[in-house]
Design an enzyme around this catalytic site. Sequence first.
Site, PDB file in Angstrom:
ATOM      1  N   TYR A 126       0.801  -1.223   0.000  1.00 33.73           N
ATOM      2  CA  TYR A 126       0.000   0.000   0.000  1.00 33.73           C
ATOM      3  C   TYR A 126       0.834   1.273   0.000  1.00 33.73           C
ATOM      4  O   TYR A 126       0.290   2.367   0.014  1.00 33.73           O
ATOM      5  CB  TYR A 126      -0.965   0.002   1.192  1.00 33.73           C
ATOM      6  CG  TYR A 126      -2.183  -0.821   0.895  1.00 33.73           C
ATOM      7  CD1 TYR A 126      -2.059  -2.192   0.682  1.00 33.73           C
ATOM      8  CD2 TYR A 126      -3.439  -0.257   0.787  1.00 33.73           C
ATOM      9  CE1 TYR A 126      -3.160  -2.970   0.387  1.00 33.73           C
ATOM     10  CE2 TYR A 126      -4.546  -1.025   0.491  1.00 33.73           C
ATOM     11  CZ  TYR A 126      -4.400  -2.377   0.289  1.00 33.73           C
ATOM     12  OH  TYR A 126      -5.494  -3.144  -0.008  1.00 33.73           O
ATOM     13  N   LYS A 178       2.796 -15.142   3.667  1.00 33.96           N
ATOM     14  CA  LYS A 178       3.121 -15.930   2.474  1.00 33.96           C
ATOM     15  C   LYS A 178       4.652 -16.034   2.409  1.00 33.96           C
ATOM     16  O   LYS A 178       5.281 -15.776   1.370  1.00 33.96           O
ATOM     17  CB  LYS A 178       2.542 -15.236   1.221  1.00 33.96           C
ATOM     18  CG  LYS A 178       2.647 -16.041  -0.058  1.00 33.96           C
ATOM     19  CD  LYS A 178       1.647 -17.161  -0.158  1.00 33.96           C
ATOM     20  CE  LYS A 178       1.859 -17.997  -1.410  1.00 33.96           C
ATOM     21  NZ  LYS A 178       0.954 -19.149  -1.512  1.00 33.96           N
ATOM     22  N   ASP A 212      -3.217 -18.507   1.697  1.00 31.94           N
ATOM     23  CA  ASP A 212      -4.188 -19.270   0.889  1.00 31.94           C
ATOM     24  C   ASP A 212      -4.885 -20.335   1.736  1.00 31.94           C
ATOM     25  O   ASP A 212      -6.102 -20.526   1.643  1.00 31.94           O
ATOM     26  CB  ASP A 212      -3.535 -19.875  -0.360  1.00 31.94           C
ATOM     27  CG  ASP A 212      -2.115 -20.331  -0.134  1.00 31.94           C
ATOM     28  OD1 ASP A 212      -1.337 -19.596   0.511  1.00 31.94           O
ATOM     29  OD2 ASP A 212      -1.756 -21.427  -0.586  1.00 31.94           O
ATOM     30  N   ASP A 236      -6.640  -6.680   4.017  1.00 27.33           N
ATOM     31  CA  ASP A 236      -7.718  -6.055   3.266  1.00 27.33           C
ATOM     32  C   ASP A 236      -8.663  -7.136   2.734  1.00 27.33           C
ATOM     33  O   ASP A 236      -9.889  -7.049   2.867  1.00 27.33           O
ATOM     34  CB  ASP A 236      -7.087  -5.265   2.102  1.00 27.33           C
ATOM     35  CG  ASP A 236      -8.093  -4.385   1.394  1.00 27.33           C
ATOM     36  OD1 ASP A 236      -9.166  -4.138   1.963  1.00 27.33           O
ATOM     37  OD2 ASP A 236      -7.803  -3.953   0.265  1.00 27.33           O
TER      38      ASP A 236
END
Length: 343
Positions: A126, A178, A212, A236
């Site tokens: 961001y 991740k 995931d 988000d």
Amino acid sequence: MASASIPATLIPGDGIGPEITAAVVEILDALGKPFVWDVQQGGMAAVEKSGDPLPPALLDSIRRTRLALKGPLATPVGGGYRSVNVRLREEFKLYANLRPARTLIAGGRYEDIDIVLVRENLEGFYIGFEHYIPIDGDPQAAAISSGINTRAGSRRVAEFAFEYALKHGRKKVTIVHKANVLKALSGIFLDTAREVARKYEGKVAMDDRIIDACAMQLVLKPWQFDVILTTNLFGDILSDEIAGLVGGLGMAPGANIGVDAAIFEAVHGSAPDIAGKGVANPLALLLATALMLDHVGRSDAALTLRNAIDGMLRDDGVRTGDLGGSATTRDMTQAIVRRVSKT
Ligand code: NAI
């Protein structure tokens, strides 16, 4: 003994904002006026007056009170305006975004959901560090976006999540990442959060999940999650997924907590399609107010408010259109005022 009113900035905002903030103020009045409001215009309402969606008077007010309740702000399309919400986060270094989701209406797809998401609010992808690379006459042949996570930024949001868990009797924090692929960017967040977790050993449990797998587990077995701690972009996405587990954004509150201030809001936008019709659901902003009461140490008043909302939804049958009913904002406000006044 009555507690003193705490100075706070109130931004009615755009669209349904003035209607739902008026409802919240009326309910808080019945709760004994825990806040004394400094009302400031922002968003389109402020553009019309001063040409700036975040005028200096609004920013000065938040600098003074360090506490704000914000109705939805519409970002003007075009004209070079940056998102007012991103500007506010950066201005007041609002590094932690707190998004609790709890089942409020029984009979939905999932029962008894109670998950709190803590999202890092300033770093990651961001930061907006993006550009195109021209190749062979195509000015936009490739696009590059860089993310930045810092050890300091990861530490402060992790400390926020564990402190929140401890203070609110939560049992476990799940770090979502991740790091198997984004070894540096996501790895620094995971390592730092694990380091912070060690300080809470024996008090708050910790585990971690790859993003995931977490997204799938949230659909299959959401009850295994308690507090989720993650980076900006993953947060988000997951916060909307979690809001979906309890019936959508209509009742989702959010808090943006920072070094210099804390700003509380509903997750939904200004709903221009129903603005001015008196049918907007004020509950998301009201639940954000409960977070604000927790934040200033008035958990007693927050509990009264949450009990009134639960009771009304369970027993009074008062529901606005988005919740499948036909009640107006006014009906809902009065139903909650009645319950709050009884306690
Ligand atoms: P939205 O959340 O305003 O509306 C989406 C749908 O949900 C609409 O059908 C609306 O009527 C309904 N809805 C939303 N809140 C409701 C409520 N309290 N009661 C009943 N129904 C409700 O999203 P949209 O249309 O994408 O955005 C409209 C404007 O809001 C845009 O200018 C956008 O920039 C701004 N916005 C501001 C946010 C903020 O200030 N935090 C967040 C999201 C959007």
